[in-house]
Design an enzyme around this catalytic site. Sequence first.
Site, mmCIF file in Angstrom:
data_model
loop_
_atom_site.group_PDB
_atom_site.id
_atom_site.type_symbol
_atom_site.label_atom_id
_atom_site.label_comp_id
_atom_site.label_asym_id
_atom_site.label_seq_id
_atom_site.Cartn_x
_atom_site.Cartn_y
_atom_site.Cartn_z
ATOM 1 N N LYS A 41 32.895 129.034 13.549
ATOM 2 C CA LYS A 41 33.104 129.744 14.813
ATOM 3 C C LYS A 41 34.358 129.245 15.512
ATOM 4 C CE LYS A 41 31.051 129.621 19.499
ATOM 5 N NZ LYS A 41 32.293 129.246 20.114
ATOM 6 N N ASN A 42 34.542 127.928 15.564
ATOM 7 C CA ASN A 42 35.663 127.360 16.310
ATOM 8 C C ASN A 42 36.992 127.511 15.582
ATOM 9 O OD1 ASN A 42 33.924 126.583 18.333
ATOM 10 N ND2 ASN A 42 33.693 124.486 17.582
ATOM 11 N N ARG A 115 35.181 131.741 26.176
ATOM 12 C CA ARG A 115 36.213 130.786 26.516
ATOM 13 C C ARG A 115 37.464 130.941 25.663
ATOM 14 N NH1 ARG A 115 37.836 127.511 30.643
ATOM 15 N NH2 ARG A 115 39.237 125.936 29.812
ATOM 16 N N ASP A 139 30.715 129.064 27.826
ATOM 17 C CA ASP A 139 29.626 128.143 28.128
ATOM 18 C C ASP A 139 29.853 127.404 29.434
ATOM 19 O OD1 ASP A 139 28.252 128.722 25.832
ATOM 20 O OD2 ASP A 139 29.174 127.124 24.669
ATOM 21 N N ASP A 329 30.138 118.963 19.925
ATOM 22 C CA ASP A 329 29.280 120.093 19.582
ATOM 23 C C ASP A 329 28.049 119.682 18.781
ATOM 24 O OD1 ASP A 329 30.902 121.817 20.926
ATOM 25 O OD2 ASP A 329 31.712 122.830 19.169
#
EC number: 2.5.1.7
Length: 440
Positions: A41-42, A115, A139, A329
């Site tokens: 995802k990141n 974000r 978030d 995370d």
Amino acid sequence: MAPAEARMRDAAPWWRPDPGESLCIEGGHRLSGAWRVGGAKNAVLPLMVAALLTPHLVTLRRVPAILDVAVLSGLLRRLGAGLAWSQDAAGLSLTICADTVRPRDVDAELVARMRASVLLLGALLARCGEARLPMPGGDAIGLRGVDFHLAGLRAMGATIDLIGGVIEAHAPRGLHGAAIDLPMPSVGATENLLIAAVLARGTTEIRNAAREPEVTDLAQCLVAMGAVIEGIGGPVLVIEGDRPLRGAQHAVLPDRIEIGTMACAAALTDGDLLLQGADAALLGAAGPILAEAGVALTPVAEGLVARRAPGGLVGVDLRTAPFPGFATDLQSPAMALLATATGASAITETIFEQRFRHVDELRRMGAEITLHGRTAWLRGVPRLAGAPVTGTDVRAAAALLLAGLGAAGVTELRGLDHLDRGHEAMVARLLACGAAVERR
């Protein structure tokens, strides 16, 4: 269907959110079987934004089918990019054609949902010389101001004003190279400035750059597109800008947070998971610390086998830090694991000041946790008990899901939009590995 939801579905037609507002988890079932680790995802989000830098085709493989990807797809399409999707055994592939970019057509409603949309600043300034972006959402885990991003872009020649919650940025003559010292190795700021620098005139040097694998993945994709970048993987990145960028094909690296999270799930349930495509090196310091806590990771040809060590779960002390340190995370999933470990643990969060919002929810389930500033002190209990809980961010939701898998009784987890943001088809995949879960 809300207009924003419709725009997301048009841009990402594969997106089908599971029904129900809560997830019922019956604890006590061992997880076993194969778990294919998806693309990170990141990593995928900055890669998608980087495709705006060239009019040529950029194809990304191993794209995770998650909510954040659908949101960003809607943003890119609104900006004028064409998106084409395909599916194979390795997962989703996305081809982006940004031959036309409309920098003022930013979807404010979608920006507010994630974000990573702040990365559009660097891309739009570099490609179009202007950007108008509402302050991004995402978030609620801390201030996470964009000051480092804005200061770096200003050093590269941009004029930036914040008016009524909107970032107005202009560089009508284009960006130029600069020497930029980041006050801390911010992943987002490093990515934003890296994206901007590859089209800027001259040389940009980013010092104290983030070293996370996702930053390396972005840099490697940009090099495949024709960028000239030195120091990849290190604390100083040197970019020779103003090079014409071509199209490229790039496979998103495996999600190290998913690797760590599912390794914790296997150990917590005394299960046995084959994490296909996993690489222990991506975990950095988290690998040895999880091993000390009783999470056994065994390399095999297909990836890693995760299970509980023979000595059981044992309390450990950990401190989050930029890579190669223990990833922030993974702090929430690690806390769910350590809540039932033998002995005491101390978890210190150094990255985000509000990343202990899951503590009260774990306490509802019987966890013994005391907070002192940025350190959580845990005394392991034999077993947690199911309870109604709510996830407040992507990682907290995953942590509470893990806690429910190992708890006695039924846990009702709400806040599933957070779970969907970062975890692909979680319910179906857990069911295939022996969990008892149902969305209602």
